[in-house]
Enzyme design. Structure first.
Site, PDB file in Angstrom:
ATOM      1  N   LYS A 152       0.844  -1.194   0.000  1.00  0.00           N
ATOM      2  CA  LYS A 152       0.000   0.000   0.000  1.00  0.00           C
ATOM      3  C   LYS A 152       0.881   1.247   0.000  1.00  0.00           C
ATOM      4  O   LYS A 152       1.872   1.316   0.724  1.00  0.00           O
ATOM      5  CB  LYS A 152      -0.906   0.022   1.235  1.00  0.00           C
ATOM      6  N   GLU A 187     -19.376  -8.663   9.556  1.00  0.00           N
ATOM      7  CA  GLU A 187     -20.436  -8.016  10.338  1.00  0.00           C
ATOM      8  C   GLU A 187     -21.394  -9.025  10.960  1.00  0.00           C
ATOM      9  O   GLU A 187     -21.843  -8.844  12.104  1.00  0.00           O
ATOM     10  CB  GLU A 187     -21.203  -7.029   9.450  1.00  0.00           C
ATOM     11  N   ARG A 228     -25.685  -5.545   6.672  1.00  0.00           N
ATOM     12  CA  ARG A 228     -25.175  -6.863   6.310  1.00  0.00           C
ATOM     13  C   ARG A 228     -25.404  -7.890   7.413  1.00  0.00           C
ATOM     14  O   ARG A 228     -25.201  -9.080   7.202  1.00  0.00           O
ATOM     15  CB  ARG A 228     -23.681  -6.767   5.991  1.00  0.00           C
TER      16      ARG A 228
END
Length: 624
Positions: free
Chosen positions: A284, A370, A398
Site C-alpha cells: 500500500k 459483520e 449486512r
C-alpha cells in the site's frame, strides 16, 4: 487535472485499454511510473483514496494489457484500489472530480463506465459476482474471461469463502486475484517464487497436471497420492493449500510490482480452464514514501502537498461523534471490566484507537465480518459480558438476520453504536446511512435513540448500556456542535424533551437535524420537541402536540419510508388523531455523493428548504 504529453508522454495517449495494449512490454514500466505519479498528483489536489491505488498500479496495467476489456470482465472488490482502473478506462481527465458532487463516483459504478462491471462499496462481493458472470460466460460460449480482484482484508469475510466454496464445486473458468498488501508472508516473494509461479501457470505444467488427473481418474488411490505429492511440493514455497482444498489451482505469491512478471503470469493463466487463484503481494502506498510508511493515514486523504512528509493537520473546534463514542467507551471501561467493544475492521473510523490501546483485553476486531460481529456479541452477552458493537449504519445492513434472530429474539443486552447514520457525503449511495431506523424499528425488543448533540449522544450510550436489552444509538458522520457535558445518567425511557413552545406548528425532531429545526421553529414561532427516542416513542408528547397545533412536522435524516415520522403517523392513526402531518426526511431513492451540506440542500433538509416546505403545506391547509 489533465495529462500533458511532456509530463506523461505515454499515459497522455491512453484513452482506453485498447491504447494501452498498443504499447510494447518494455514500455509498461514507464507507463506504470507515469500512472502512479498522475494518481498522486490528482488525488493530492482533489482528496480521495490514495494508498490502495498506489499499491495496485502495476497489477491494473497488467490486467488491462493481458485481458481484452471490456469484453473480458474485471470485478473489483470495494473499489478503493480501482483509481488506476478509472484512469486507464477513459476517465483520466475527470479523476480530479472524484467524490465531488456530480463528479466521478468514488467506487466502480456501472452507470459510469462499461469497464465497471459491478457497482461496489461494501467489501467481499467480487468473487460471488464474478462467479455469476463466469457461469453466464460459459453458457454464451464466447470465450469471455472473468477476473475478480479482492484485497486481503476483504478475504476475511465469510461471503468470500462461501463464493470460493461454490466455485470450487461447480468448476467455472474464472480467475480470483488476491491483492495481499500485508507483510505476513512477504518473505515468499522473490526471484525463486516468481519463477515457480511462471512454471505452475505455464502450459506444459498445466497440460501435465490435467493429463495426469485424466490418466489416474480410474485409480483413486494413486490419484490421491499424486495430489498429496503436488500439494507437498507447492506447500514448500506457497501458502495456498486452503485454496487448493476449495478446488482452485493456486499460483503465487508473486511480486505485484513487477509488471513484466505479472503480464507473463497473467498471460499464462488467461489460457487455463477451471477456477484459478493468483496470490499477488503488493505494498500500500507504493512509490510514495509517506504513504508506504503510514498506509492507514493515507488510505483516504484531504488535499495535501506531496512534497511534505505528512498530511496537513485537521484540528477541529469540536470532536467527531466517532471520537465522542471512543471516549465514552474508555470512560465506561474504567469502571466496568465486563465491557466488550467489538468492531468489524473499523477501529480508526469508529474512534476506537484509544480504547484498543488502553483496554486491549476488552477490544475485539473481528475483521470484515459483520454477521459474526453481531452473533459474537450475542454469545458474550449470554455469558454475562456487556458487549458494545461499533458499526457503521451501512454495514449493519449486512448483519440484519443476526440482529433479529441472535440478539433481539433472545432479548439480549447488546448495545449497537451506529456510526455514519444519515447522509455521509462523498462515499455515496453505498455508504449513506439512510435505512437503519426503518429496518430496526420493526424489530421487537429494540430500543432506538437519536441524539441531537454530543452530550445527548453520551447520555444515550450510557442509557443503552444500562438498559439490559437490545439498544441502538445512531449518530452522524462529522463533528459535534460544542455543547457542554453533563454527568452521565440513564434517560427516562421513551421521553422527549421540549426545546421551544410556540403556536400552530409543532416540529418533532429526531437526531442532529435539531440545529436546523431550531432555525425553522424560530422563524415560524413553532413548538420544537427533541424526540430523543424513536422506539419507544413519546406518545404523550405526540398527543399533546396534536391537540394544540394545526400541523405536526417530523424531521429526520433517514428514509421517510418506515422511518421515525412513520412511527408518529402510526401512533396517531391508532389513537384516532387527525392533525395533519408533514414528514421531512430522505426520499425514496439512493442518495448520491457530494458533501453533506450539498446533499441536505439538494434533498430539502436544510433550514431554508424545510421552512419553505412547511409554509407551502400551511398554505394548502389554509386554502382547504
Amino acid at each position: 487535472m489533465s495529462t500533458t504529453s511532456g509530463l506523461y508522454p505515454l499515459l497522455s495517449k491512453i484513452n482506453s485499454p485498447a491504447d494501452l495494449r498498443l504499447l510494447s512490454k518494455p514500455q509498461l514500466n514507464q507507463v506504470s511510473g507515469e500512472l502512479r505519479q498522475f494518481l498522486l498528483g490528482s488525488v493530492s489536489k482533489s482528496s480521495g483514496h490514495l494508498a490502495s491505488g498506489l499499491g495496485t498500479v502495476e497489477l491494473t496495467v497488467a490486467l488491462h494489457y493481458v485481458y481484452q476489456t471490456p469484453f473480458d470482465q474485471l470485478v473489483w472488490d470495494v473499489g478503493h484500489q480501482a483509481y488506476p482502473h478509472k484512469i486507464l478506462t477513459g476517465r483520466r481527465d475527470q479523476l480530479h472530480t472524484i467524490r465531488q458532487k456530480d463528479g466521478l463516483h468514488p467506487f466502480p459504478w456501472r452507470e459510469e463506465s462499461e469497464y465497471d462491471t459491478l457497482s461496489v462499496g461494501h467489501s467481499s462481493t467480487s468473487i460471488s459476482a464474478a462467479l455469476g458472470m463466469a457461469v453466464a460466460a460459459k453458457k454464451e460460449a464466447l470465450d469471455r474471461k472473468i477476473v475478480a480482484i479482492i484485497g486481503d482484508g476483504a478475504m476475511t469475510a465469510g461471503m468470500s469463502f462461501e463464493a470460493l466454496n461454490h466455485a470450487g464445486d461447480i468448476d467455472p473458468n474464472m480467475l480470483v486475484i488476491l491483492n495481499d498488501n500485508e507483510m505476513s508472508i512477504s518473505e515468499n516473494v522473490g526471484a525463486l517464487n516468481s519463477h515457480f509461479a511462471k512454471i505452475l501457470s505455464s502450459k506444459p505444467y498445466t497440460t501435465l497436471r490435467e493429463g495426469g488427473k485424466h490418466l489416474l481418474k480410474d485409480l483413486p488411490h494413486m490419484r490421491r497420492l499424486a495430489s498429496r505429492a503436488e500439494e507437498h511440493v507447492k506447500g514448500m514455497v506457497t501458502p495456498g493449500t486452503i485454496f487448493e482444498e476449495l478446488g482452485f489451482n493456486y499460483i503465487g505469491p508473486i511480486d505485484g510490482h513487477d509488471v513484466q512478471g505479472l503480464v507473463e503470469t497473467l498471460s499464462n493463466m488467461r489460457e487455463l480452464s477451471g477456477p484459478q487463484f493468483l496470490h499477488v503481494m503488493t505494498k500500500k502506498g507504493k512509490g510514495y514514501a509517506p504513504a508506504e510508511k503510514d498506509p492507514i493515514g493515507y488510505h483516504g486523504v484531504p488535499q495535501f502537498d506531496p512534497s511534505q512528509k505528512s498530511l496537513p493537520s485537521q484540528a477541529a473546534a469540536s470532536p467527531s461523534y466517532s471520537a465522542i463514542f471512543g471516549n465514552w467507551l474508555c470512560e465506561t471501561a474504567a469502571t466496568e471490566p465486563k465491557l466488550a467493544a467489538i468492531t468489524p475492521a473499523m477501529r480508526e473510523g469508529s474512534g476506537m484507537v484509544r480504547f484498543a490501546n488502553e483496554y486491549p483485553s476488552q477490544y475485539y476486531d473481528v475483521a470484515i465480518a459483520e454477521q459474526h460481529a453481531v452473533t459474537f456479541a450475542a454469545g458474550l452477552a449470554i455469558a454475562g459480558q456487556r458487549p458494545v458493537v461499533a458499526i457503521y449504519s451501512t454495514f449493519l445492513q449486512r448483519a440484519y438476520d443476526q440482529v433479529i434472530h441472535d440478539v433481539a429474539l433472545q432479548n439480549l443486552p447488546v448495545l449497537f453504536a451506529i456510526d455514519r447514520a444519515g447522509i455521509v457525503g462523498a462515499d455515496g449511495p453505498t455508504h449513506q446511512g439512510a435505512f437503519d431506523i426503518s429496518f430496526l424499528r420493526c424489530i421487537p425488543n429494540m430500543v432506538i435513540m437519536t441524539p441531537s448533540d454530543e452530550n445527548e449522544c453520551r447520555l444515550m450510550l450510557h442509557t443503552g448500556f444500562e438498559l439490559r436489552c437490545p439498544a441502538t444509538v445512531r449518530y452522524p458522520r462529522g463533528n459535534a456542535i460544542g455543547v457542554e457535558y453533563t454527568p452521565l445518567e440513564v434517560l427516562p425511557l421513551g421521553q422527549a424533551r421540549s426545546i421551544r413552545k410556540g403556536t400552530k406548528v409543532a416540529i418533532l425532531s429526531f437526531g442532529t437535524l435539531l440545529c436546523e429545526a431550531r432555525k425553522v421553529a424560530d422563524e415560524l414561532d413553532a413548538s420544537l420537541i427533541d424526540m430523543r427516542f424513536v422506539k419507544p416513542i413519546d406518545e404523550d408528547s405526540i398527543r399533546a402536540m396534536a391537540a394544540s397545533h394545526d400541523l405536526i412536522v417530523t424531521m429526520e435524516e433517514n428514509a421517510v419510508a418506515g422511518g421515525a415520522g412513520s412511527a408518529v403517523l402510526e401512533f396517531m392513526q391508532l389513537e384516532g388523531l387527525t392533525t395533519p402531518v408533514l414528514l421531512l426526511g430522505l426520499p425514496d431513492e439512493f442518495i448520491k455523493h457530494g458533501t453533506q451540506e450539498e446533499i441536505r440542500a439538494e434533498l430539502g433538509l436544510d433550514a431554508p428548504s424545510m421552512l419553505k416546505r412547511i409554509q407551502q403545506r400551511q398554505a394548502r391547509l389554509n386554502q382547504g
